[in-house]
Design a protein around this motif. Sequence first.
Motif, mmCIF file in Angstrom:
data_model
loop_
_atom_site.group_PDB
_atom_site.id
_atom_site.type_symbol
_atom_site.label_atom_id
_atom_site.label_comp_id
_atom_site.label_asym_id
_atom_site.label_seq_id
_atom_site.Cartn_x
_atom_site.Cartn_y
_atom_site.Cartn_z
ATOM 1 N N ALA A 343 23.949 25.165 53.880
ATOM 2 C CA ALA A 343 22.912 24.884 52.889
ATOM 3 C C ALA A 343 22.831 25.970 51.821
ATOM 4 N N ALA A 344 23.047 27.229 52.222
ATOM 5 C CA ALA A 344 22.932 28.328 51.265
ATOM 6 C C ALA A 344 24.121 28.398 50.304
ATOM 7 N N LEU A 345 25.208 27.693 50.615
ATOM 8 C CA LEU A 345 26.427 27.781 49.794
ATOM 9 C C LEU A 345 26.576 26.628 48.816
ATOM 10 N N VAL A 346 25.831 25.553 49.024
ATOM 11 C CA VAL A 346 26.002 24.344 48.215
ATOM 12 C C VAL A 346 25.163 24.472 46.946
ATOM 13 N N PRO A 347 25.698 24.071 45.787
ATOM 14 C CA PRO A 347 24.909 24.117 44.546
ATOM 15 C C PRO A 347 23.699 23.197 44.638
ATOM 16 N N LYS A 348 22.619 23.608 44.009
ATOM 17 C CA LYS A 348 21.361 22.876 44.158
ATOM 18 C C LYS A 348 21.269 21.656 43.243
ATOM 19 N N ASP A 349 22.007 21.637 42.164
ATOM 20 C CA ASP A 349 21.813 20.577 41.179
ATOM 21 C C ASP A 349 23.046 19.710 40.967
ATOM 22 N N ARG A 350 23.970 19.715 41.924
ATOM 23 C CA ARG A 350 25.181 18.910 41.765
ATOM 24 C C ARG A 350 25.480 18.155 43.048
ATOM 25 N N GLN A 351 26.010 16.946 42.900
ATOM 26 C CA GLN A 351 26.420 16.157 44.068
ATOM 27 C C GLN A 351 27.817 16.592 44.502
ATOM 28 N N VAL A 352 27.963 16.971 45.746
ATOM 29 C CA VAL A 352 29.274 17.375 46.257
ATOM 30 C C VAL A 352 29.512 16.693 47.598
ATOM 31 N N ILE A 353 30.787 16.690 48.000
ATOM 32 C CA ILE A 353 31.149 16.178 49.327
ATOM 33 C C ILE A 353 31.235 17.372 50.258
ATOM 34 N N ILE A 354 30.391 17.398 51.267
ATOM 35 C CA ILE A 354 30.349 18.520 52.192
ATOM 36 C C ILE A 354 30.208 17.980 53.611
#
Length: 538
Positions: A343-354
Amino acid sequence: MLWLHHLSQRSLWCYGLLAFVITLVAGCGPSAEDLLRDLRAAEIEKRQRAIVTLVKIKDPRAVEPLMKLLKEDESFYLRRKAAHGLGVLGDLQALPVLLEAAQKDADDFVREAAIQALGQLKATQAEEVLFETIEKAEQPGIRRASAFALGAIGKPEALAPLVEALRDSDPSVRAAAAWALGELGQKEAVKSLIALLVEETDNSVKAEVATALGRLEDRRAILPLVEALQDRDPEVQERSAKAIDALSTEIIQRALLLGLKEEVAALSQRVKELESKLQGYQDQTKARLQRLEQRAITGAKAPLTVVPQGGAPSQAPGLPSPKATVPGAPKPPSPDHIPLALAALVPKDRQVIIADIDKFTYTGIRGCRCHIEAYEGQVYKEHKHRAAFKRLKGKDRKNPECLKCHATAFGKKIKGGKPFLKGNQCEACHGPGKEYRARSIKELYRQDPLEARKRSLELGLLLPGVNIVKKKLCAQCHWGGKDPKAPNKCPKSNKVFDFDEYYKEMRHTNVDPIDKIIATLSLGEREKWADILHVLDE
């Protein structure tokens, strides 16, 4: 006719003299019995001479002594000679000894010679061993010998590992795999060989691939071989010409007819793609011109607007309003789908595949051989991350707090049940790789690279700058110097982390084939694949 009679008599006399000399010289050398005894001599030179001579005369009585010598002799050079001799003599009773030497001998050159001998014996019983050595052996010579042996044995089951070996980091292994596929005669290999002929940079490999394509006699190889005739290397040109000559006239004629139809269809599709790109560039240029004109009229700091015909002012093309969403831009990620650990590594304002990486398995750096520059090049060998574990001393090597940053996958699921992987290996930043490095995913990369990347992200692949933020990833272990009580502050180091300088030193980006495809995508295609292409700047 008298002169002819004298000439015949003189020739007979000369032949008789020559036979006498040969008999005399042969009688001066050691007998086969002497040579067999010399195999047990204390002097290495005697044992070496005995091996070479007995193999040269192919004395079958030498098989058992050579088997014993391969198992017990202290000299790795003589064990290697013995393995070679057993392959030449071709007696299958040597198979168990050769299999054991191929797997367990302490010397890599002896293992290589034993594997070559298994190929000479066409030992189908050795296939499983060869499948393992061609994939996992660290020494290129052993992988190369395994490829040659599988080609000599010639069983269709070898197709998949040999095709996979075409992607080996060592050129000699790729060349051996190409030769073996030519020996195998399976036309399923044609597509992979053509791809290698187009992409390969090593001339010796291209030459072997051209020869293999000629032996497989498939019409799909005609056009690539014709293009290879223009190669700068004379050997590649010659092998390509011979390969074309090897193809039957009927195949060539059929290939040319079908090839012309396929070329026309491909050119038509390419023209459509270029027209679409051209239209996109024209639209972009028009929008830029409008923005420049508006700036010239209103001033550099004024809001940029475009007034459409018969309508109210609107935002200039390409410049979104603060509240508007750019068409095709990734949507913010849903908190429900973000693994807690990331959670701390994912950008807050973009949709990504994780993906939840805790579900997947770590395997270690040896699975990363496809990335040649990063895996075998100086980049990783000189990488400070590689020596992270070595910097730990004494009890720190068992301290969980230290191992979280100085080792890879501590406390995670690791292939083989290891407690952790030493140093910061590839998977420390790119996630557990067993699932996204599976053979099915590699095959999908050849067929549909974009879909393969998406699937890899779903199977645990982490790409800093794509689905996680680079700086946040580094900050998990490196202290920025702002908070002395920060969880990533090492109590034994006060070194402050400078991301910009650090990243310049550590960057090791490779240009993968998929990156070349990305560069050719149209605007519409970029919108479709935005969640796997967008590069994060944070």
